[in-house]
Design an enzyme around this catalytic site. Structure first.
Site, PDB file in Angstrom:
ATOM      1  N   TYR A 141       0.818  -1.214   0.000  1.00  0.00           N
ATOM      2  CA  TYR A 141       0.000   0.000   0.000  1.00  0.00           C
ATOM      3  C   TYR A 141       0.856   1.270   0.000  1.00  0.00           C
ATOM      4  O   TYR A 141       0.370   2.347  -0.306  1.00  0.00           O
ATOM      5  CB  TYR A 141      -0.938   0.035   1.217  1.00  0.00           C
ATOM      6  CG  TYR A 141      -2.006  -1.047   1.231  1.00  0.00           C
ATOM      7  CD1 TYR A 141      -2.274  -1.826   0.114  1.00  0.00           C
ATOM      8  CD2 TYR A 141      -2.753  -1.283   2.366  1.00  0.00           C
ATOM      9  CE1 TYR A 141      -3.237  -2.819   0.140  1.00  0.00           C
ATOM     10  CE2 TYR A 141      -3.735  -2.272   2.403  1.00  0.00           C
ATOM     11  CZ  TYR A 141      -3.968  -3.036   1.283  1.00  0.00           C
ATOM     12  OH  TYR A 141      -4.925  -4.012   1.319  1.00  0.00           O
ATOM     13  N   LYS A 188       3.966 -15.170   2.073  1.00  0.00           N
ATOM     14  CA  LYS A 188       3.851 -15.889   0.799  1.00  0.00           C
ATOM     15  C   LYS A 188       5.296 -16.150   0.378  1.00  0.00           C
ATOM     16  O   LYS A 188       5.743 -15.754  -0.719  1.00  0.00           O
ATOM     17  CB  LYS A 188       3.065 -15.011  -0.200  1.00  0.00           C
ATOM     18  CG  LYS A 188       2.701 -15.692  -1.507  1.00  0.00           C
ATOM     19  CD  LYS A 188       1.633 -16.761  -1.380  1.00  0.00           C
ATOM     20  CE  LYS A 188       1.403 -17.435  -2.730  1.00  0.00           C
ATOM     21  NZ  LYS A 188       0.610 -18.669  -2.641  1.00  0.00           N
ATOM     22  N   ASP A 220      -2.540 -18.176   1.408  1.00  0.00           N
ATOM     23  CA  ASP A 220      -3.685 -18.798   0.729  1.00  0.00           C
ATOM     24  C   ASP A 220      -4.239 -19.971   1.539  1.00  0.00           C
ATOM     25  O   ASP A 220      -5.443 -20.073   1.779  1.00  0.00           O
ATOM     26  CB  ASP A 220      -3.319 -19.228  -0.701  1.00  0.00           C
ATOM     27  CG  ASP A 220      -1.924 -19.817  -0.814  1.00  0.00           C
ATOM     28  OD1 ASP A 220      -1.194 -19.851   0.195  1.00  0.00           O
ATOM     29  OD2 ASP A 220      -1.556 -20.270  -1.917  1.00  0.00           O
ATOM     30  N   ASP A 244      -4.998  -6.888   6.227  1.00  0.00           N
ATOM     31  CA  ASP A 244      -6.236  -6.191   5.861  1.00  0.00           C
ATOM     32  C   ASP A 244      -7.295  -7.214   5.441  1.00  0.00           C
ATOM     33  O   ASP A 244      -8.424  -7.237   5.941  1.00  0.00           O
ATOM     34  CB  ASP A 244      -5.889  -5.254   4.688  1.00  0.00           C
ATOM     35  CG  ASP A 244      -7.005  -4.295   4.344  1.00  0.00           C
ATOM     36  OD1 ASP A 244      -7.981  -4.231   5.091  1.00  0.00           O
ATOM     37  OD2 ASP A 244      -6.879  -3.609   3.311  1.00  0.00           O
ATOM     38  N   ASP A 248     -10.562  -8.793   7.860  1.00  0.00           N
ATOM     39  CA  ASP A 248     -11.947  -8.613   7.400  1.00  0.00           C
ATOM     40  C   ASP A 248     -12.652  -9.965   7.255  1.00  0.00           C
ATOM     41  O   ASP A 248     -13.820 -10.106   7.582  1.00  0.00           O
ATOM     42  CB  ASP A 248     -11.979  -7.883   6.050  1.00  0.00           C
ATOM     43  CG  ASP A 248     -12.177  -6.382   6.237  1.00  0.00           C
ATOM     44  OD1 ASP A 248     -11.893  -5.894   7.340  1.00  0.00           O
ATOM     45  OD2 ASP A 248     -12.604  -5.711   5.282  1.00  0.00           O
TER      46      ASP A 248
END
Ligand code: NAD
Length: 356
Positions: A141, A188, A220, A244, A248
């Site tokens: 980000y 990852k 994943d 993030d 959620d």
């Protein structure tokens, strides 16, 4: 103790839920003989209207001088034009940067009495108590970005330094010590160089915390595991984007967005505390918003910024008791069942703090 707490009620339901959280802080102060100075300041859309600035200088100065800041929510349709020069969210981003907040803590509390509101089978929710620690100021980000040609190619860059990973990893390890002593670190590392650095850095820091069990998970597979057996996990440490998304995903376990608190912390004790939800313009001004996310944020403020863990425990116990006693705001009382107002819920919690 004496503490100087800045309130930023913000927009929409922000002022409604912040008033209940402030009420709870006042009860805690009274019962414990503490002196909390609570001062409200403009921020967000209302500050754009009145001061042409989503984060007026006087608000920023007050926040920097405070022991802690409690925010409601900012934004709403009136200020949502994406081309507008002044946007409420910018005030929040600037405030986080100015306060040097790099770790975002998002607990996902699952109250047994609310299990019917979550989409998972109740038996999967038994014993679920998660704490996400998300890196807040780095990663994709904030990395270099570019659009090329006629805008038909664009790229964003995922960058982490060892120092950035190590400091947020320490926050997660410290938090785990006060809980069940487990950290699941998400990456990852099988594909991304930045995520190999993430795994190396977390492993390196964790070697000095032998009492905390650290495990590494590919994002994943972890996204599936989180829904398959959420009770297996304690603290979940992740970079900005993975944190993030996963926090959620896990939020649905709590039954309503209105239930979730958060804290943003830096290297000192000072922090910014806010419910996870936004300004909920669809229900603003009707006195029906759920104030529990804001009240649990106030509990986090007591624990992390004021070192009042016993008081924080008491607030959390009062929330659990009120839910056990059957109090429900509209978001938790579907099909027209009797619901209490924002104030009704706030007062029910405040009145149980001494007894809890
Ligand atoms: P939202 O969180 O405001 O609302 C989503 C849904 O959840 C709505 O149906 C709302 O009624 C419900 N809800 C939210 N909080 C609730 C509560 N306390 N009690 C009961 N129900 C609740 O998200 P949105 O609608 O996408 O965003 C609305 C505005 O809030 C936008 O301007 C957005 O930019 C802003 N926002 C601000 C923050 C923040 O201040 N940190 C965070 C998210 C969104």
């Amino acid at each position: 103790m004496q503490a100087n707490i800045v309130l930023l009620p913000g927009d929409g339901v922000g002022p409604e839920v912040t008033a209940e959280a402030a009420g709870v802080l006042n009860v805690v102060a009274e019962l414990g003989g503490h002196e909390f100075q609570l001062d409200s300041h403009p921020m967000g859309g209302n500050a754009i209207d009145d001061f042409q600035d989503p984060l007026p200088p006087a608000t920023l100065t007050a926040c920097k001088a405070a022991d802690a800041v409690l925010l409601g929510a900012v934004g709403g349709p009136k200020w949502s034009d994406p081309t507008a020069e002044l946007r409420p969210e910018q005030g929040l981003l600037d405030l986080r940067a100015e306060m040097g907040l790099f770790a975002n803590l998002r607990p996902v509390p699952v109250f047994e009495s609310l299990a019917p509101f979550a989409p998972l089978k109740p038996e999967l929710l038994r014993g679920v108590d998660l704490l996400f620690v998300r890196e807040l100021t780095g990663g994709i980000y904030f990395g270099p970005r570019q659009e090329q040609g006629d805008g038909d190619v664009a790229h964003d860059t995922l960058v982490y330094s060892t120092a950035e990973v190590e400091r947020v990893a320490r926050v997660a390890l410290r938090a785990a010590r006060g809980r069940r002593g487990k950290v699941a670190s998400i990456d990852k590392a099988n594909v991304l160089a930045s995520m190999r650095l993430w795994r190396r850095s977390v492993t390196e820091v964790a070697s000095a915390w032998p009492d905390v069990e650290v495990t590494h998970h590919l994002v994943d597979a972890f996204a599936m595991q989180l829904m398959r057996s959420p009770a297996d996990y304690d603290v979940i440490l992740a970079g900005n984007m993975f944190g993030d998304i996963l926090s959620d995903e896990a939020a649905i376990l709590a039954g309503s967005l209105g239930m979730l608190p958060s804290a943003s912390l830096g290297s000192g004790r000072q922090g910014l505390y806010e419910p996870v939800h936004g300004s909920a313009p669809d229900i603003a001004g009707r006195g029906i918003a759920n104030p529990i996310g804001a009240i649990l944020s106030a509990a986090m403020l007591l624990r992390h910024s004021l070192d009042l863990s016993a008081e924080a425990d008491r607030v959390e116990a009062a929330v659990a008791k009120v839910l056990d006693d059957g109090f429900r705001t509209a978001d938790l009382a579907p099909d027209g069942q009797a619901a209490v107002s924002t104030t009704g819920m706030g007062q029910a919690i405040a009145s149980r703090i001494g007894a809890a």
